[in-house]
Structure formats: structure tokens, C-alpha cells
Design a protein around this motif. Structure first.
Motif, short mmCIF file in Angstrom:
data_model
loop_
_atom_site.label_atom_id
_atom_site.label_comp_id
_atom_site.label_asym_id
_atom_site.label_seq_id
_atom_site.Cartn_x
_atom_site.Cartn_y
_atom_site.Cartn_z
N THR A 1 -3.31 4.00 -1.87
CA THR A 1 -4.43 4.03 -0.92
C THR A 1 -4.83 5.45 -0.54
O THR A 1 -5.88 5.67 0.05
N ASN A 2 -3.96 6.40 -0.84
CA ASN A 2 -4.23 7.79 -0.44
C ASN A 2 -3.31 8.71 -1.22
O ASN A 2 -2.30 8.26 -1.76
N VAL B 1 -6.28 3.36 4.82
CA VAL B 1 -5.28 2.73 3.95
C VAL B 1 -5.69 1.27 3.70
O VAL B 1 -5.73 0.80 2.56
N VAL C 1 4.99 6.61 -2.24
CA VAL C 1 5.81 6.46 -1.03
C VAL C 1 5.17 5.43 -0.09
O VAL C 1 3.95 5.36 0.05
N GLY C 2 6.05 4.62 0.54
CA GLY C 2 5.58 3.63 1.50
C GLY C 2 6.68 3.26 2.46
O GLY C 2 7.74 3.91 2.50
N MET C 3 6.43 2.19 3.25
CA MET C 3 7.35 1.84 4.34
C MET C 3 7.83 0.39 4.23
O MET C 3 8.06 -0.26 5.24
N ALA D 1 0.88 -1.17 0.00
CA ALA D 1 0.00 0.00 0.00
C ALA D 1 0.91 1.22 0.00
O ALA D 1 1.95 1.21 0.67
N ALA D 2 0.57 2.23 -0.76
CA ALA D 2 1.46 3.39 -0.86
C ALA D 2 0.67 4.66 -1.03
O ALA D 2 -0.49 4.65 -1.47
N TYR E 1 3.67 8.92 9.11
CA TYR E 1 3.54 9.30 7.71
C TYR E 1 4.45 10.52 7.48
O TYR E 1 4.94 11.13 8.44
N GLU E 2 4.63 10.87 6.22
CA GLU E 2 5.55 11.95 5.88
C GLU E 2 4.94 13.31 6.23
O GLU E 2 3.73 13.45 6.31
N ALA F 1 -0.45 11.32 -0.94
CA ALA F 1 0.55 11.51 0.12
C ALA F 1 0.28 12.82 0.86
O ALA F 1 -0.43 13.70 0.37
N1 HPA Z 1 3.04 7.13 3.22
C1 HPA Z 1 3.75 6.08 3.63
N2 HPA Z 1 3.28 4.83 3.63
C2 HPA Z 1 2.03 4.65 3.18
C3 HPA Z 1 1.23 5.70 2.74
C4 HPA Z 1 1.77 7.01 2.76
O1 HPA Z 1 1.12 8.01 2.38
N3 HPA Z 1 0.04 5.16 2.36
C5 HPA Z 1 0.13 3.82 2.57
N4 HPA Z 1 1.34 3.50 3.07
#
Ligand code: HPA
Length: 279
Positions: free
Chosen positions: A233-234, A249, A208-210, A115-116, A191-192, A236
Motif C-alpha cells: 500500500t505504500n 493504506v 513490512v506489516g503488523m 496490507a504492507a 509505523y517504522e 516503507a
Molecule cells: N508498515 C507497517 N505496516 C503497514 C505498512 C507499513 O509501511 N503499510 C501497511 N501496513
């Protein structure tokens, strides 16, 4: 310490064989809210991470915590239903343990999903992005350590870390045009900030993700061909009005699950034909 690490990987390989996971061609890592794909495997079984030395149980909601193996699209597969993250306080060795074990079991291809958050303008919630390249901004590398051997080289090329032919399989199998871009992997778990997202955009990140980046580095060391798909999923941080939330998310990822499943089916189907030609 490094010997212990590979000893643990070998133990996991043996545990997976004992559980019936033998000889997969393809390994998958299924990220936040994306684990349901493994429930569609046929004639297989599973093994929970808490039965395995070196692999902690994920503490994140939406991450199952087991290997699932069987057949999918005519090919033998094994998946991690839920992954281990650095931000849970685990070591980089623990983060990539499962990928190393699936590689040791004989998988030739690694499919990573995550998911990012979308940074590029066109990456809005629910979209899928094929990962063409990544920025490893975690501050870690699974290849750092005392021992390098012929089978586990230290200086691994990361050019074409994401296999061009697998990207082509994904594009060909997709119902419509598919976005592709650069994934930035950060430590998290916060989150950032909006300033960080602006910085990432200038550095060339589209999403971006983790997760993911360490797994792909570990897989490339073992020679696995990799393909990655981000489920956006969103937007940023700072790019949309809403405040980020892990429940959202997960919900968006789960809703995109069917499209992701169709995409993965296409890749596995194309791979099955390719691998049949050289068993
Ligand atoms: N940032 C970091 N990791 C994530 C995000 C995000 O906006 N959405 C899902 N994983």
C-alpha cells in the motif's frame, strides 16, 4: 488457562456450525481494506465476532469483524472479514482464535492477506507480493504456553510455512509475473522509523506489516497449508517522500482488491481441482 483457550475455540467452532458454516476446505483472513472478497461468496451466511467468546471486535477502520462463509470458485470457504491485531491490546490467543476455529472446523488451507509497506525496490504501491517466508518480529508466539499435545505440538517446523504448491497455483493463475518475498511482521502500531526499515531490509525483509505471522504459526501447528499475499500500500518509511497514513493504506488496498480477488480466484480454482481428486 490453556484448557479455557481451546474450550473457547471449540465453542466458536460450534457457533459457526450452528450458523451454517459447516465443513469449509479453505479458510481466509482478509486484511485492511481487503474484506470485499468475502462479499462475493455464494450460498452462505455470516457470523459477527461480537457473538463469539474469545474473539474481540476489531477496532481498526477497514476491518469488518465477522466470519463470512459459503462457496467460491467451486469450493467451500470461510473467511474472516477483518482480523484482530496484537497492537489493539489483545492477547496472542485472541489474535489467532479465529484461525484456530476455522482449522477446527476442518479447513485444510489458510489464505492470509494483508496490507504492507514495500521495502524491496520493486514493491511499489498497488503491487501484490506472494509471501515466500516471514520474519516474526512481534516478540510473541501463539504456541508458547503450558500444554502441548499430539494434535497440538509445541515444536512446529516453520520450513516451508508457505506451501510451495500453493505458491505455484498462484503464479500459474496470475495474469503476469508476480513478486514474491519475505514479510516482516512487527507489533506496531506506530509505523517504522526509516532506520528500522533499513535494518529490516538488511535482515532480508521485502515488505513490512503488523499481522499475519502469528496466524500462520498457529495454522502450521494444526497442519493447515498456508499461502499469504501482501498488498503493497505504500513504500516503507523513509523510502518515499510521503508520510504514512492509515487512510491511504486502506484506499490503496481497496483499489488493489480486484487484482487480489483474481489472484485468489485462481488459487481457489486450482485447489478445487486438486481437492476434487481427493474429496
Ligand atoms: N508498515 C507497517 N505496516 C503497514 C505498512 C507499513 O509501511 N503499510 C501497511 N501496513
Amino acid at each position: 488457562m490453556n484448557d479455557d483457550l481451546w474450550h473457547d475455540v471449540e465453542r466458536t467452532r460450534q457457533a459457526l456450525i450452528a450458523a451454517g458454516a459447516g465443513a469449509p476446505r479453505v479458510a481466509l483472513v482478509l486484511g485492511s481494506g481487503l474484506g470485499a472478497y468475502a462479499d462475493t461468496f455464494t450460498s452462505g451466511g455470516s457470523l459477527a465476532y461480537d457473538r463469539i467468546v474469545g474473539l474481540p471486535k476489531p477496532s481498526v477502520a477497514g476491518h469488518g469483524g465477522r466470519f463470512v462463509f459459503g462457496e467460491k470458485a467451486g469450493i467451500r470457504v470461510i473467511a474472516m472479514q477483518g482480523r484482530v491485531h496484537l497492537y489493539e491490546g489483545h492477547s496472542v490467543e485472541q489474535v489467532v482464535h479465529g484461525v484456530r476455529a476455522m482449522g477446527a472446523l476442518g479447513a485444510e488451507v489458510l489464505v492470509v492477506t494483508n496490507a504492507a509497506g514495500g521495502i524491496a525496490e520493486h514493491l511499489t504501491p498497488g503491487e501484490l507480493m506472494l509471501i515466500e517466508d516471514h520474519l516474526n518480529l512481534t516478540g510473541h508466539n501463539p504456541l508458547a504456553g503450558p500444554v502441548a499435545t499430539a494434535e497440538r505440538p509445541r515444536f512446529v517446523s516453520m520450513e516451508q510455512a508457505y506451501d510451495r504448491q500453493l505458491l505455484e497455483f498462484a503464479r500459474r493463475g496470475a495474469a503476469g509475473p508476480l513478486h514474491a518475498g519475505v514479510y516482516a511482521g512487527l507489533l506496531g502500531p506506530s509505523y517504522e522509523t526509516p532506520a528500522e526499515v533499513r535494518m529490516l531490509g538488511r535482515l532480508g525483509a521485502d515488505a513490512v506489516g503488523m499481522s499475519t505471522v502469528l496466524e500462520v504459526i498457529a495454522a502450521r501447528q494444526l497442519g493447515l497449508r498456508c499461502i499469504g499475499v501482501s498488498c503493497i500500500t505504500n513504500r516503507a518509511a523513509g523510502l518515499a517522500g510521503a508520510v504514512l497514513d492509515h487512510d491511504d493504506v486502506q484506499a490503496v488496498a481497496a483499489a488493489a482488491g480486484a487484482r487480489l480477488g483474481a489472484l485468489l480466484d485462481g488459487v481457489l480454482g486450482a485447489l478445487a481441482s486438486e481437492l476434487e481428486a481427493r474429496p
